[in-house]
Design an enzyme around this catalytic site. Structure first.
Site, PDB file in Angstrom:
ATOM      1  N   GLU A   1      52.067  -4.453  25.937  1.00  0.00           N
ATOM      2  CA  GLU A   1      51.689  -4.115  24.561  1.00  0.00           C
ATOM      3  C   GLU A   1      50.630  -5.081  24.036  1.00  0.00           C
ATOM      4  O   GLU A   1      50.748  -6.295  24.227  1.00  0.00           O
ATOM      5  CB  GLU A   1      52.924  -4.198  23.651  1.00  0.00           C
ATOM      6  CG  GLU A   1      53.998  -3.184  24.010  1.00  0.00           C
ATOM      7  CD  GLU A   1      55.187  -3.205  23.052  1.00  0.00           C
ATOM      8  OE1 GLU A   1      55.154  -3.945  22.040  1.00  0.00           O
ATOM      9  OE2 GLU A   1      56.164  -2.470  23.317  1.00  0.00           O
TER      10      GLU A   1
ATOM     11  N   LYS B   1      53.776  -1.369  31.960  1.00  0.00           N
ATOM     12  CA  LYS B   1      53.205  -1.189  30.622  1.00  0.00           C
ATOM     13  C   LYS B   1      53.326  -2.494  29.848  1.00  0.00           C
ATOM     14  O   LYS B   1      54.380  -3.142  29.902  1.00  0.00           O
ATOM     15  CB  LYS B   1      53.924  -0.043  29.898  1.00  0.00           C
ATOM     16  CG  LYS B   1      53.444   0.179  28.475  1.00  0.00           C
ATOM     17  CD  LYS B   1      53.822   1.561  27.960  1.00  0.00           C
ATOM     18  CE  LYS B   1      55.233   1.732  27.453  1.00  0.00           C
ATOM     19  NZ  LYS B   1      55.611   0.865  26.327  1.00  0.00           N
TER      20      LYS B   1
ATOM     21  N   ASP C   1      61.390  -0.581  27.212  1.00  0.00           N
ATOM     22  CA  ASP C   1      62.230  -1.664  26.680  1.00  0.00           C
ATOM     23  C   ASP C   1      62.952  -1.201  25.411  1.00  0.00           C
ATOM     24  O   ASP C   1      63.741  -1.953  24.833  1.00  0.00           O
ATOM     25  CB  ASP C   1      61.428  -2.954  26.459  1.00  0.00           C
ATOM     26  CG  ASP C   1      60.288  -2.786  25.479  1.00  0.00           C
ATOM     27  OD1 ASP C   1      60.046  -1.661  25.006  1.00  0.00           O
ATOM     28  OD2 ASP C   1      59.620  -3.802  25.183  1.00  0.00           O
ATOM     29  N   SER C   2      62.730   0.073  25.029  1.00  0.00           N
ATOM     30  CA  SER C   2      63.567   0.682  23.982  1.00  0.00           C
ATOM     31  C   SER C   2      65.029   0.681  24.408  1.00  0.00           C
ATOM     32  O   SER C   2      65.914   0.925  23.596  1.00  0.00           O
ATOM     33  CB  SER C   2      63.112   2.122  23.696  1.00  0.00           C
ATOM     34  OG  SER C   2      63.026   2.870  24.895  1.00  0.00           O
TER      35      SER C   2
ATOM     36  N   ASP D   1      58.312  -1.195  31.447  1.00  0.00           N
ATOM     37  CA  ASP D   1      57.774  -2.147  30.468  1.00  0.00           C
ATOM     38  C   ASP D   1      57.967  -3.579  30.918  1.00  0.00           C
ATOM     39  O   ASP D   1      59.076  -3.967  31.324  1.00  0.00           O
ATOM     40  CB  ASP D   1      58.522  -1.993  29.135  1.00  0.00           C
ATOM     41  CG  ASP D   1      57.944  -0.927  28.240  1.00  0.00           C
ATOM     42  OD1 ASP D   1      56.729  -0.666  28.321  1.00  0.00           O
ATOM     43  OD2 ASP D   1      58.713  -0.359  27.438  1.00  0.00           O
TER      44      ASP D   1
ATOM     45  N   GLU E   1      50.909   4.517  20.032  1.00  0.00           N
ATOM     46  CA  GLU E   1      52.121   4.814  19.245  1.00  0.00           C
ATOM     47  C   GLU E   1      51.794   4.727  17.751  1.00  0.00           C
ATOM     48  O   GLU E   1      51.225   3.718  17.293  1.00  0.00           O
ATOM     49  CB  GLU E   1      53.253   3.825  19.597  1.00  0.00           C
ATOM     50  CG  GLU E   1      54.490   4.061  18.736  1.00  0.00           C
ATOM     51  CD  GLU E   1      55.754   3.376  19.218  1.00  0.00           C
ATOM     52  OE1 GLU E   1      55.738   2.748  20.301  1.00  0.00           O
ATOM     53  OE2 GLU E   1      56.766   3.471  18.488  1.00  0.00           O
TER      54      GLU E   1
END
Ligand code: KIV
Length: 264
Positions: free
Chosen positions: A114, A112, A45-46, A84, A181
């Site tokens: 978070e 993925k 999602d960057s 993501d 991260e």
């Protein structure tokens, strides 16, 4: 390269061979990664930052992720496609299942998410429905507004211990992989040893089972100051193909990340 599966990555962890992950958001970069030895392509999602020009990943939607996952999956070859689930799209087990299913239909092979302590029930629910999960811990960019900025996580003993416990709980809940991260290298090493599932690192030292970078950062395409953990692989007229191949070779040799990319 034969088709990369979870078993491939588990066997690599067991044998001590490191694997490589790189982001891609379209078919051209997906092909660049897969044809130069990258095992896991992350549709991160960057893309909110590097494709959409937003100042965080918060505005990215499930529809955005599905579109880019389809583009990447079309050229991923034997690499595994990880996508993501974006901001606030997995707040409940049912919401996570509905949105993860859309990403899987778009071509993801693992999703993925978070977070830490609150995720085990969601991980279990997704795994029960055939959706492998990688949990992104440490600096979790979707939570930037709660964290108060992009900072190294887990420097304090209590937070570090909580992260180790959370990693083990997530493995127990059925997580297929972890991604750390911006955590101190010692803590990442401890977590990597404590779990039997593969651990990918970014700004987490050299001792994780794998490394990931944002492709535009390592090809020096992003403007402005880069995070400490980024290495520019285009310094001497390398082609993008050579740059990715060099990144893969350095990860496998354990020479990336070097001391200057690591938080102690
Ligand atoms: O979205 C992304 O690109 C990521 C990487 C920075 C790990 O999550």
């Amino acid at each position: 390269m034969a088709k990369v599966t979870l078993k491939t990555l588990a066997d690599m962890k067991l044998s001590g061979e490191k694997f490589t992950s790189l982001t891609a958001y379209d078919s051209t970069f997906s092909n660049l990664a897969s044809s130069n030895g990258v095992e896991v392509i992350l549709v991160g999602d960057s893309l909110g930052n590097v494709v959409q020009g937003q100042n965080s990943t918060v505005p990215v939607t499930v529809e955005d992720m599905c579109y880019h996952t389809r583009c990447v999956a079309s050229a991923a070859g034997d690499a595994m496609v990880m996508a993501d689930l974006p901001f606030a799209s997995y707040a409940t087990e049912e919401q996570a299942l509905m949105n993860a299913a859309q990403l899987m239909r778009a071509g993801a092979e693992i999703i993925k998410i978070e977070g830490e302590g609150w995720l085990p029930p969601i991980v279990t629910r997704l795994k029960q429905q055939g959706i492998p999960v990688c949990v992104h811990m440490g600096l979790t960019p979707q939570f930037v507004n709660v964290l108060g900025g992009y900072r190294v996580q887990g420097r304090e003993e209590e937070k570090a211990n909580n992260m180790i416990r959370a990693a083990m709980d997530l493995q127990e809940a059925g997580a297929a992989m972890l991604l750390l991260e911006c955590v101190p290298a010692d803590l990442a090493r401890e977590i990597t040893k404590a779990v039997s599932i593969p651990v990918i690192g970014i700004g987490a030292g050299v001792d994780t089972d794998a490394q990931v970078l944002v492709v535009y950062d390592m090809l020096n395409l992003t403007a402005g100051r880069k995070p400490k953990f980024v290495k520019n692989y285009i310094t001497d007229g390398e082609t993008p193909q050579q740059a990715v191949a060099n990144y893969v070779a350095e990860v496998k040799a354990g020479t990336f990340p070097a001391e200057e990319h690591i938080f102690q």
